[in-house]
Design an enzyme around this catalytic site. Structure first.
Site, PDB file in Angstrom:
ATOM      1  N   HIS A  66       0.693  -1.073   0.000  1.00 21.16           N
ATOM      2  CA  HIS A  66      -0.116   0.034   0.098  1.00 21.16           C
ATOM      3  C   HIS A  66       0.918   1.173  -0.077  1.00 21.16           C
ATOM      4  CE1 HIS A  66      -2.268   3.105   2.174  1.00 21.16           C
ATOM      5  NE2 HIS A  66      -3.119   2.882   1.245  1.00 21.16           N
ATOM      6  N   GLU A  69       2.004   1.905  -3.251  1.00 20.11           N
ATOM      7  CA  GLU A  69       0.849   2.529  -4.387  1.00 20.11           C
ATOM      8  C   GLU A  69       1.066   4.183  -4.158  1.00 20.11           C
ATOM      9  OE1 GLU A  69      -3.229   2.082  -2.648  1.00 20.11           O
ATOM     10  OE2 GLU A  69      -3.114   3.904  -3.558  1.00 20.11           O
ATOM     11  N   HIS A  70       1.179   4.528  -2.967  1.00 14.70           N
ATOM     12  CA  HIS A  70       1.150   5.915  -2.618  1.00 14.70           C
ATOM     13  C   HIS A  70       2.612   6.440  -3.236  1.00 14.70           C
ATOM     14  CE1 HIS A  70      -1.716   7.472   0.794  1.00 14.70           C
ATOM     15  NE2 HIS A  70      -2.082   6.113   0.355  1.00 14.70           N
ATOM     16  N   GLU A 142      -4.925   7.957   6.660  1.00 12.41           N
ATOM     17  CA  GLU A 142      -5.791   6.818   6.011  1.00 12.41           C
ATOM     18  C   GLU A 142      -6.241   5.705   6.600  1.00 12.41           C
ATOM     19  OE1 GLU A 142      -4.074   5.652   2.298  1.00 12.41           O
ATOM     20  OE2 GLU A 142      -6.011   4.766   1.555  1.00 12.41           O
TER      21      GLU A 142
END
Lengths: 427, 419
Positions: A66, A69-70, A142
């Site tokens: 994840h 991905e950022h 998040e």
């Protein structure tokens, strides 16, 4: 390119491997929009892996997929993709799941330029100590956002109750401490392993010129200079066939109604044809529990649940069937007994199966109208079955009552787990 | 795409002919002035109508009928547009080309059944259906508790002006739900059918003559025509010093909502300048707020602004740590001020224009969005999409700066999470 015509849909599918990358094109004639989805078979569960030449497995911090991905949208020239794409009004976004990370763009203008930019982006990572550090605050916000979502909490607790060893039991985004521990070296290590062309798909659908798009992909220097001979070995996870906990209770502050999941952990060890199994199990679930059944109304009248939904998921060698219920009665065991009874002993006639086939075909035709829906269904087949299923209609039409009953009778639903999420009354 | 409207006195029939889709989409819009106490009634009604009918008197039977019509989809929704509250009953189904001759007419008949032949016995709605929908509505009203981002927004609007129409929301209200019974819901149903303004939209690869004939035959409304109401909300007052409210909640992340009142906007400004202003401020990942609050200061994961031109309100929402509350507010205020000082470039304007235009063009790729855009043309006397694209392209730097003077930060609300 290999050309496949999907019968019954007036739809052409083109396929080719370009420097290891699986490229799928779905051209539409009467649309103006296009959709590009660039996916790696790398999700939150791929924590431990090695290269062919390595001796030991490398264990990455939880949440690395994840985090990557950022960071993939960080470019060395300082121009971020959001700014680039906004110039043509193109949407761009990304998402990480248990089993994949996807980057996509959706727009109307300049597909060639936009596609080329996306390929460049994904093939030229730029991680520095500083830009990695900066992202941590954003990711932790998040995680906090999801922590306030009761359905999310229930989902996480459900995975923990089902899986003993499998990393699916961890949060996709990781945890504050693991996110804080991630370094640029971790990111490069995982990037090099999982973002190699061999491990990725690129699907382009909607309005575009096939020859031009193929040219762009074949001539993209960043992509074509990547090493396509990397084969990553994911650590095999020794997962137990039984669930971890049969009954779990969890408490939460801001829920509006008590809710529960009832999950069935089905091993696929003895299943030869995973796709066939998926087709029939979907039929079984839809006919017994779907909107054409009386299941939901019956459960309401009996005072068990006001709302019930059912979802299915493949993960490695398991198929998980999960019922989600908003409860009228906190004793979920009765609801579970009803589900068990229906799975095994509820009468289904052949006419119902025929209606199901008609509905399934109609809904695939409707879905194919939207280039995004169609592209996403191809990607999900590639992730789950490792292949493009081009004869779907044929397989669906072959669904028959005899095999339906065989699969239904052999279904092992003995491994199941209840998780109840209740309002926290403790002050 | 060919469009024309036929005024049938008791309703308007809008025909949109396009061969872009394999489906035919139909939407019947019931529109009336919003009354707070009717919101929950209308929500309830919209759900029960598509739940069962007189001839298909359980959910299962209605669903099976839909499946037999090649998975015809029937759904409903309610929403507020300024001072109006609407109920849509919609359907989509495959064109006969992909099914069999006569399927389309059967689908229209079933939609007609849903609207004109509800599941009524003895002047009241069927008990089983009523009880299930009642529970669904109850849960829907309560579900706002779980969506703390939405909850924060609702609380902000209530703090901006309690009992003002702009604070009414579509979840419905428990005190109103308690008043609904099977009898008065039927009375309400009859009232909606006779008093609400009705628009029927049919979109797809259609034979217009045939559709007109079918709709004529199966959709017989006896609506008393509504007078034309002004449904745009305007503000004559705004707070000179913004109101700040912090409520405690047992959540991890603090949910911030900010409301700005927009005063004295011309129709041109509402339609063309406001969307650009809002896009530059917080419209996406390229916006000023995103760059300042998220990218430069790592204070949040999401931050965005959006505007409601019918309510004349601009919203900003974000999720933050409580300890960063003051810092975030300061940065947001500074970002708003910077725009009013003209600190944005031609590039910012051009990007926001192209984003907005692309959004308009993308509407044309989705059947129900095409219908919505024709509905807004009907309702607001809006320009058509081509004219809108032309006009938005002509918006100037000065016009945006002029508009920024009409944006008044009114209410700051925080649903406070862990410290």
């Amino acid at each position: 390119m290999k050309k496949i015509t999907i019968k019954g849909l007036d739809q052409t599918l083109l396929f080719e491997k370009i420097n290891g990358l699986k490229v799928i094109l779905l051209p539409y004639e009467n649309r103006r929009d296009y959709y590009v989805n660039y996916t790696t078979k790398y999700g939150s569960v791929n924590l431990e892996f090695m290269n062919e030449s390595d001796k030991n497995y490398y264990c990455s911090p939880k949440g690395t997929a994840h985090f990557l991905e950022h960071k993939m949208f960080e470019q060395e020239d300082g121009v971020d993709p959001f700014t680039f794409y906004s110039k043509t009004g193109t949407e761009c976004n990304a998402g990480t799941s248990y089993t994949k990370t996807s980057y996509y763009i959706y727009g109307l203008n300049d597909i060639n330029k936009n596609l080329n930019y996306l390929i460049n982006c994904i093939n030229s990572p730029y991680f520095t100590d500083e830009n990695v550090e900066k992202e941590k605050g954003i990711i932790i916000q998040e995680i906090n956002m999801y922590d306030d979502n009761p359905d999310w909490i229930l989902e996480e607790e459900t995975q923990k109750a089902i899986f003993k060893n499998h990393p699916i039991k961890y949060d996709i985004a990781g945890y504050s401490d693991t996110v804080n521990s991630i370094t640029k070296e971790d990111l490069y290590k995982c990037y090099n392993a999982f973002y190699n062309p061999n491990n990725m798909f690129l699907v382009v659908s909607g309005k575009f010129d096939v020859d031009e798009v193929v040219d762009i992909i074949k001539n993209n220097e960043k992509l074509n200079t990547r090493n396509a001979n990397i084969n990553i070995k994911n650590k095999k996870i020794d997962e137990e066939k039984t669930v971890v906990k049969v009954n779990t209770e969890v408490f939460c502050d801001n829920i509006s109604v008590n809710k529960a999941t009832i999950s069935f952990k089905i091993s696929l060890d003895d299943i030869d044809d995973k796709y066939e199994f998926h087709l029939y199990l979907s039929a079984i679930i839809s006919i017994l529990f779907g909107s054409g059944s009386s299941f939901k109304e019956d459960m309401f009248k009996k005072g068990y649940a006001s709302y019930i939904d059912c979802d299915r998921m493949f993960i490695d060698n398991f198929y998980i069937v999960e019922f989600y219920a908003e409860l009228l009665n906190d004793d979920v065991s009765k609801l579970k007994d009803e589900i068990l009874f229906r799975f095994k002993d509820f009468k289904v006639n052949e006419e119902e199966l025929k209606r199901y086939i008609k509905v399934l075909i109609s809904s695939i035709v409707v879905g194919s109208d939207d280039p995004r829906v169609f592209a996403d269904s191809i990607i999900s087949d590639l992730i789950n079955f490792d292949t493009i299923i081009d004869n779907k209609f044929e397989l669906i039409r072959k669904i028959n009552y005899k095999r339906f009953n065989e699969i239904r009778n052999n279904l092992d639903i003995s491994n199941n787990s209840i998780v109840v999420l209740k309002q926290n009354n403790k002050i | 795409m060919k469009y024309h409207v036929i005024d049938k006195q008791s309703y308007k029939l809008h025909l949109i002919n396009t061969n872009k889709f394999k489906t035919i989409s139909v939407k019947v819009v019931f529109s009336d002035v919003v009354k707070r106490e009717e919101i929950t009634f209308k929500n309830f009604l919209s759900d029960i109508l598509v739940f069962s009918t007189k001839n298909y008197n359980t959910r299962k039977l209605l669903q099976i009928k839909q499946q037999d019509l090649y998975a015809m989809n029937i759904f409903s929704s309610c929403y507020r547009l300024g001072k109006l509250y609407n109920m849509d009953i919609s359907a989509s189904f495959l064109n006969d080309k992909y099914t069999e001759e006569g399927n389309t007419i059967e689908c229209f008949k079933l939609l007609s059944e849903v609207i004109f032949n509800p599941n009524i016995n003895n002047f009241s709605f069927d008990e089983d259906s009523f009880n299930i929908v009642n529970e669904m509505t109850f849960n829907q009203i309560n579900s706002v508790k779980e969506d703390t981002r939405k909850l924060s927004l609702i609380k902000m609007l209530e703090n901006m002006g309690n009992n003002e129409i702009y604070s009414y929301h579509g979840y419905g209200y428990l005190d109103d739900l308690n008043k609904i019974n099977r009898e008065n819901l039927y009375e309400y149903y009859k009232d909606v059918l006779t008093t609400n303004k009705v628009d029927i939209f049919v979109l797809g690869d259609i034979d217009e003559e045939k559709i007109i004939e079918i709709v004529d035959k199966y959709f017989k409304f006896k609506t008393i025509k509504n007078k034309k109401d002004d449904f745009i909300i305007s503000h004559d007052k705004y707070r000179k010093y913004s109101k700040k409210v912090v409520d405690q909640a047992n959540i991890t992340q603090s949910k911030l909502s900010i409301g700005c009142k927009l005063t004295n906007l011309t129709k041109y400004e509402s339609n063309y300048v406001l969307p650009l202003y809002s896009t530059i401020l917080g419209g996406g990942s390229d916006s000023k707020l995103f760059k300042e609050v998220r990218e430069a200061n790592s204070l949040c994961y999401y931050i965005s602004s959006s505007s409601n031109k019918l309510d004349n309100i601009l919203f900003i929402t974000s999720g933050i740590s409580y300890s960063n509350f003051d810092k975030t507010i300061k940065l947001i205020k500074k970002t708003i001020k910077d725009i009013s000082l003209g600190k944005y470039t031609e590039d910012d304007i051009n990007n926001s224009k192209i984003q907005y235009i692309t959004m308009l063009e993308q509407l044309l790729e989705n059947p129900f969005q095409i219908i919505s855009s024709y509905y807004s043309m009907e309702l607001l006397q809006n320009d058509d999409i081509e004219t809108r694209i032309k006009k938005i392209n002509d918006v100037t730097y000065d016009e945006i700066k002029e508009l920024s003077k009409k944006v008044h930060l009114d209410t700051i609300y925080l649903l406070k999470g862990a410290e």
